[in-house]
Enzyme design. Structure first.
Site, mmCIF file in Angstrom:
data_model
loop_
_atom_site.group_PDB
_atom_site.id
_atom_site.type_symbol
_atom_site.label_atom_id
_atom_site.label_comp_id
_atom_site.label_asym_id
_atom_site.label_seq_id
_atom_site.Cartn_x
_atom_site.Cartn_y
_atom_site.Cartn_z
ATOM 1 N N GLY A 4 0.945 -1.300 -0.289
ATOM 2 C CA GLY A 4 0.650 -0.454 0.177
ATOM 3 C C GLY A 4 0.882 0.961 0.069
ATOM 4 N N SER A 5 0.103 2.291 0.405
ATOM 5 C CA SER A 5 1.060 3.572 0.600
ATOM 6 C C SER A 5 2.206 4.169 1.225
ATOM 7 C CB SER A 5 -0.230 4.596 1.144
ATOM 8 O OG SER A 5 -0.549 4.233 1.826
ATOM 9 N N THR A 6 2.899 4.440 0.886
ATOM 10 C CA THR A 6 5.119 4.884 1.661
ATOM 11 C C THR A 6 4.053 4.981 3.375
ATOM 12 O OG1 THR A 6 5.530 4.809 0.050
ATOM 13 C CG2 THR A 6 6.480 5.733 1.891
ATOM 14 N N GLU A 7 3.005 6.361 3.553
ATOM 15 C CA GLU A 7 2.701 6.849 4.524
ATOM 16 C C GLU A 7 2.229 5.832 4.928
ATOM 17 O OE1 GLU A 7 -0.904 9.333 3.379
ATOM 18 O OE2 GLU A 7 -1.357 9.937 5.906
ATOM 19 N N CYS B 52 2.480 0.210 -8.567
ATOM 20 C CA CYS B 52 2.876 0.809 -7.667
ATOM 21 C C CYS B 52 3.709 1.125 -8.767
ATOM 22 C CB CYS B 52 3.602 0.110 -6.604
ATOM 23 S SG CYS B 52 3.117 -1.323 -6.683
ATOM 24 N N GLY C 109 2.973 2.286 5.454
ATOM 25 C CA GLY C 109 3.884 1.219 5.762
ATOM 26 C C GLY C 109 4.904 2.076 7.199
ATOM 27 N N GLU D 49 4.301 9.699 -5.842
ATOM 28 C CA GLU D 49 3.174 8.944 -6.807
ATOM 29 C C GLU D 49 2.013 9.907 -6.790
ATOM 30 O OE1 GLU D 49 2.713 5.543 -4.935
ATOM 31 O OE2 GLU D 49 3.498 4.530 -6.095
HETATM 32 P P1 NAI Z 1 -3.767 2.743 2.117
HETATM 33 O O1 NAI Z 1 -1.928 2.468 2.242
HETATM 34 O O2 NAI Z 1 -4.313 3.941 3.015
HETATM 35 O O3 NAI Z 1 -4.482 1.507 1.805
HETATM 36 C C1 NAI Z 1 -3.503 -0.176 0.935
HETATM 37 C C2 NAI Z 1 -4.421 -0.809 2.726
HETATM 38 O O4 NAI Z 1 -3.766 -0.266 4.173
HETATM 39 C C3 NAI Z 1 -5.488 -1.068 2.726
HETATM 40 O O5 NAI Z 1 -6.553 -1.827 2.518
HETATM 41 C C4 NAI Z 1 -5.594 -0.238 3.899
HETATM 42 O O6 NAI Z 1 -7.639 -0.455 4.418
HETATM 43 C C5 NAI Z 1 -5.265 -0.770 4.218
HETATM 44 N N1 NAI Z 1 -4.783 0.117 5.800
HETATM 45 C C6 NAI Z 1 -4.844 2.051 5.836
HETATM 46 N N2 NAI Z 1 -4.114 2.788 6.927
HETATM 47 C C7 NAI Z 1 -3.870 1.312 7.699
HETATM 48 C C8 NAI Z 1 -3.344 1.549 8.958
HETATM 49 N N3 NAI Z 1 -3.020 2.656 9.455
HETATM 50 N N4 NAI Z 1 -2.478 0.344 9.864
HETATM 51 C C9 NAI Z 1 -3.305 -0.421 8.152
HETATM 52 N N5 NAI Z 1 -4.023 -1.013 7.639
HETATM 53 C C10 NAI Z 1 -3.792 -0.007 6.388
HETATM 54 O O7 NAI Z 1 -3.572 3.392 0.717
HETATM 55 P P2 NAI Z 1 -4.530 4.426 0.183
HETATM 56 O O8 NAI Z 1 -5.115 5.627 0.997
HETATM 57 O O9 NAI Z 1 -5.845 3.234 -0.652
HETATM 58 O O10 NAI Z 1 -3.879 4.937 -1.072
HETATM 59 C C11 NAI Z 1 -2.935 6.210 -1.037
HETATM 60 C C12 NAI Z 1 -2.085 6.367 -1.543
HETATM 61 O O11 NAI Z 1 -1.423 4.699 -1.484
HETATM 62 C C13 NAI Z 1 -2.304 6.005 -3.683
HETATM 63 O O12 NAI Z 1 -2.612 7.358 -3.775
HETATM 64 C C14 NAI Z 1 -0.984 5.044 -3.996
HETATM 65 O O13 NAI Z 1 0.431 6.389 -3.708
HETATM 66 C C15 NAI Z 1 -0.889 4.597 -3.328
HETATM 67 N N6 NAI Z 1 -0.571 3.050 -2.709
HETATM 68 C C16 NAI Z 1 0.047 2.202 -3.280
HETATM 69 C C17 NAI Z 1 0.036 0.790 -3.422
HETATM 70 C C18 NAI Z 1 0.762 0.080 -3.987
HETATM 71 O O14 NAI Z 1 0.503 -0.747 -4.505
HETATM 72 N N7 NAI Z 1 2.027 0.228 -3.302
HETATM 73 C C19 NAI Z 1 -0.937 0.433 -3.555
HETATM 74 C C20 NAI Z 1 -2.649 1.504 -2.696
HETATM 75 C C21 NAI Z 1 -2.131 2.931 -2.670
#
Ligand code: NAI
Ligand code: MG
Length: 491
Positions: free
Chosen positions: A248-251, A304, A253, A401
């Site tokens: 998911g997002s670096t944030e 990504c 992560g 990104e």
């Molecule tokens: P996100 O990182 O918030 O979501 C990814 C997953 O993490 C989802 O299942 C979400 O419910 C979960 N999540 C959210 N907050 C969490 C926490 N505090 N602890 C544990 N799990 C948590 O990503 P989001 O907000 O959907 O997208 C934001 C940006 O992230 C996108 O614009 C993109 O730049 C990036 N992204 C990167 C991805 C990749 O494949 N590396 C995939 C999705 C988003």
């Protein structure tokens, strides 16, 4: 306009409209409501709360999903622990392999259904879910099923054993495929799993829960809990989880890394990227343009490892841009279920807002924006393929990104300049090199600080090939033999 531009622009008269070719949805049943999959059964959440997953192309609700709270996550972890102790970790490795093969085969049998649901729930073109997501997901289960009874041979001279209960949190861009990437190696190594899909794309994970039940996996080996960030955090914070795998997002992560600092929970993180596609003057330019389009425009740039930066050698820059703009005019944006569609719906209104914010930022920073002229549907979330030229290395659209169909174009003169620019980002997930010279491919790909570098192609995946990043793109590798390691204790 250069003479090349003019020559290429002659193609503009072509009419690129096709008759609609929608994939049928008759064979798909989406239930009104999905409960949590815990201990081999579908159970209601303790809170009795549900949320809705939408179709981003029509803005219509598709189904209600249970919102798992800490109590439900605890139930899932307990079920996974029980299955781990009583059954899965001690099972003959070849038997584990048999179960995983079964999942792969049922996925193949239900491939059409999975592809349609993936496109409805997430907005990606059916061509991609049908030809990439679903077959690759099945391929991952097949691949790791094969490893189940050979894990000892992967690490000669070492004793191997499972890690325990894995908490797995996945994003919305490749919902089923990311579930397969995470579940398959975990099971092959003898671990049990609590998986959380993303809140905008939970449906194929719930279908996968049905497949897992149909494959008669022992109850609790795979548990699937739905919900948003809070549910994910409850998994990360659970004291009885041995390993976290996150994409998911670096944030987020970073949040996970902080939460796990000082604990003995292992983790792998697959985060963002800002890949450079480097095109040298000796490259086959038409193929390179296809590579650029595949790298950033298909799947709405929701990738990504998307090739979101183009570095093109100055001598061919006008030519490549001319060809690219012509190609962009032929791209069809619209109904994800139409087999002709190249670019589907942006996954959510939030993601569209983020992309639009970057389109503003790019223009404010002084870059020139070019978008294709295609029509967009009235309803749903859409973004035309977009190219920015006149960008500087320091621009936010070059450094950050965007996760949308937005390409930042820069030029270079020498190999060293190309490599320096490619590496000048906080990320290091992937990259591309386009040239006729094999020696140049080796030289440049070795110098690029990226986990994956494609040569004269882009975004190609195979279960046998490891994937993961340097720098802020993450920690650890998934896929291939490397992907076994995070799920094993090696003695
Ligand atoms: P996100 O990182 O918030 O979501 C990814 C997953 O993490 C989802 O299942 C979400 O419910 C979960 N999540 C959210 N907050 C969490 C926490 N505090 N602890 C544990 N799990 C948590 O990503 P989001 O907000 O959907 O997208 C934001 C940006 O992230 C996108 O614009 C993109 O730049 C990036 N992204 C990167 C991805 C990749 O494949 N590396 C995939 C999705 C988003
Ligand atoms: Mg959805």
């Amino acid at each position: 306009m250069s003479s090349n531009d003019q020559e290429n622009s002659l193609n503009f008269n072509t009419d690129w409209s096709y008759s609609p070719a929608p994939e049928s949805t008759d064979h798909v049943t989406i239930k009104d409501r999905y409960d949590l999959f815990i201990g081999g059964e579908f159970v209601a959440p303790a809170s009795d709360k549900y949320f809705t997953s939408m179709n981003p192309a029509t803005e219509e609700p598709l189904a209600e999903l249970a919102e798992a709270g800490a109590e439900d996550v605890d139930r899932a972890v307990k079920a996974a622990r029980k299955a781990y102790k009583q059954n899965w970790s001690g099972l003959a490795p070849a038997s584990r392999g048999k179960y995983i093969y079964r999942i792969a085969r049922i996925l193949q049998e239900r491939a059409r259904e999975f592809a349609v649901v993936e496109s409805m729930d997430g907005g990606k073109p059916i061509r991609e879910s049908r030809d990439i997501d679903v077959p690759l997901a099945a391929a991952h289960f097949f691949y790791y099923a094969g490893w189940a009874d050979k894990v000892d041979y992967a690490f000669p001279g070492r004793k191997t054993g499972p890690v325990g209960v894995a908490g797995q949190i996945i994003p919305w861009n490749f919902p089923l495929l990311m579930a397969a990437w995470k579940i398959a190696p975990a099971l092959a190594c003898g671990n049990t799993v609590v998986l959380k899909p993303a809140e905008t794309t939970p449906l194929t994970a719930m279908l996968l829960a049905e497949v897992i039940a149909e494959a008669e996996l022992p109850p609790g080996v795979v548990n699937i809990v739905t919900g948003a960030g809070k549910t994910g955090a409850a998994i990360v914070d659970h004291p009885d989880i041995d390993k976290i795998a996150f994409t998911g997002s670096t944030e987020v992560g970073r949040i996970i890394q902080k939460a796990l600092a000082g604990t003995d929970t292992r983790y792998t993180l697959e985060l963002g990227g800002k890949a450079a596609n480097i095109i040298f003057e000796d490259a086959a330019l038409d193929q390179a343009v296809e590579g650029i389009v595949n790298g950033i425009f298909f799947n709405q740039g929701h990738v990504c490892c998307a090739g979101s930066r183009l570095l093109v050698q100055e001598s061919v820059a006008d030519d490549v841009l001319g060809r690219l703009k012509d190609r962009m005019e032929t791209l069809i944006v619209g109904d994800p279920l139409d087999k002709n569609t190249d670019i589907g719906a942006i996954n959510s209104s939030m993601q569209l807002e983020t992309i639009n914010k970057y389109l503003e930022i790019g223009q404010q920073e002084g870059a020139t924006m070019h978008q294709s002229s295609c029509a967009l549907p009235d309803k749903g979330h859409w973004c035309r393929p977009t190219v920015f030229t006149g960008v500087a290395q320091s621009h936010r659209i070059v450094q950050e990104e965007i996760f949308g169909p937005v390409l930042a174009v820069q030029t270079f003169r020498t190999v060293d300049e190309a490599v320096a620019k490619a590496n000048n980002t906080p990320y290091g997930l992937s990259g591309g090199v386009w040239t006729d010279k094999g020696a140049k491919i080796f030289k440049v790909s070795n110098q690029m600080r990226a986990g994956v570098v494609w040569a004269n192609t882009f975004n190609k995946f195979d279960p046998g090939s490891p994937f993961g990043g340097y720098k802020e793109s993450g920690v650890g590798r998934e896929g291939g033999l490397h992907g076994l390691k995070p799920y094993l204790q090696l003695a």
